[in-house]
Write an enzyme that holds these catalytic residues in place. Sequence first.
Site, mmCIF file in Angstrom:
data_model
loop_
_atom_site.group_PDB
_atom_site.id
_atom_site.type_symbol
_atom_site.label_atom_id
_atom_site.label_comp_id
_atom_site.label_asym_id
_atom_site.label_seq_id
_atom_site.Cartn_x
_atom_site.Cartn_y
_atom_site.Cartn_z
ATOM 1 N N THR A 2 -43.120 -4.521 -87.646
ATOM 2 C CA THR A 2 -43.025 -4.845 -89.077
ATOM 3 C C THR A 2 -42.846 -6.327 -89.318
ATOM 4 O O THR A 2 -43.405 -6.893 -90.264
ATOM 5 C CB THR A 2 -41.829 -4.089 -89.700
ATOM 6 O OG1 THR A 2 -42.115 -2.697 -89.658
ATOM 7 C CG2 THR A 2 -41.581 -4.507 -91.129
ATOM 8 N N SER A 26 -44.841 -0.582 -82.911
ATOM 9 C CA SER A 26 -44.174 -0.193 -81.657
ATOM 10 C C SER A 26 -44.276 1.296 -81.382
ATOM 11 O O SER A 26 -43.927 1.742 -80.284
ATOM 12 C CB SER A 26 -42.724 -0.662 -81.644
ATOM 13 O OG SER A 26 -41.919 0.129 -82.488
ATOM 14 N N THR A 55 -39.300 -2.133 -84.659
ATOM 15 C CA THR A 55 -37.959 -1.570 -84.468
ATOM 16 C C THR A 55 -37.994 -0.128 -83.957
ATOM 17 O O THR A 55 -37.027 0.337 -83.364
ATOM 18 C CB THR A 55 -37.159 -1.598 -85.787
ATOM 19 O OG1 THR A 55 -37.853 -0.822 -86.773
ATOM 20 C CG2 THR A 55 -36.959 -3.005 -86.282
ATOM 21 N N ASP A 56 -39.120 0.568 -84.191
ATOM 22 C CA ASP A 56 -39.116 2.012 -83.912
ATOM 23 C C ASP A 56 -38.837 2.341 -82.450
ATOM 24 O O ASP A 56 -38.124 3.298 -82.148
ATOM 25 C CB ASP A 56 -40.444 2.643 -84.343
ATOM 26 C CG ASP A 56 -40.608 2.635 -85.860
ATOM 27 O OD1 ASP A 56 -39.613 2.385 -86.566
ATOM 28 O OD2 ASP A 56 -41.731 2.870 -86.335
#
Length: 328
Positions: A12, A54, A85-86
């Site tokens: 992101t 990710s 971040t995932d």
Amino acid sequence: MKKILLIATGGTIASKPTERGLAPAISPEELLSYVPEIAEVCDVSSVEPFYLDSTDVCAEHWLAIARIIEENYQTFDGFVITHGTDTMAYTAAALSYLVRNSAKPVVLTGSQKSVYLRDTDARKNLADAFAFCADGEASGVHVVFDGNVILGTRAKKTRTRSYNAFASVDFPAIAILRDGKPFYYIREPKPQGAPLFSHALDGGVFVLKLIPGQRADIFDYLDEHCRALVVESFGSGGFPDYGDGALLSRLQRFLGAGKTAVFTTQVEREGSALDNYEVGRRLRAMGRVLEARSMTLEATVAKLMWLLPFAGERLEELFYTPVMYDIL
Ligand code: ASP
């Protein structure tokens, strides 16, 4: 000034809206242009080995990042990895095993909102990540997010929207950042000697999240495709009998083939304690049954993938040997 290599991988933080939804599109140079103060604390070069959401990042990408760190280890004083971040917690855990004993810092960061937005968390996270990386005290693999420095083996994404998206699970944050300065809660000893790099991971790890009534024929798949099984069981840990013993006997057969099962818990905090209840203790006699105790799921999976290619008969001993405080 410290020389830092930015390894930009997408997420992101580097995304822009496209016709098909948000996707990584902002180059590392443009990313850095939003945070000019970074140039005041360090000298940055950048590489872009892949640019992905990710969700699409997996073991081959972890190995690629570790390889870049290894190849550039002598040239740079530290490494900042921008990442979605995932799956950042998996990448952070994997790098903690692939890059051990590193006196130089490896810092992962990302954001909940893209860097180009006005109210983004990206600029602060980036500035903090570089500030921590350029600090002479930092070493080893960490996630820097929302002002916290979290061990790579302890990070977990616990919020999908809020800026405090990452928690340090069952271990305190190492430090916080205030106005670009780290304040340490825990001073980790600087590793001595050379860093140790690994170059292989075994993808034959499967996570079975139990639901009440889990059917035993899942083992038709597991027997064929999986070398190590992580069971996310209920509470302190156990495996159901459901009156007919079908699941237990399939687990017994799986273990009888020389495979490994690691029990962990679906409960967010405080880990497993397999010997507490009969439903857990009865597994002990079955074969190579390990438990994750206080390890995160991400660290458990990554540690198995790292150990399977080389550990052989030492798998149990090495699984329980702490790496970067992954297991207490
Ligand atoms: N889907 C994004 C990713 O993991 C989410 C993020 O970066 O926050 O790449």
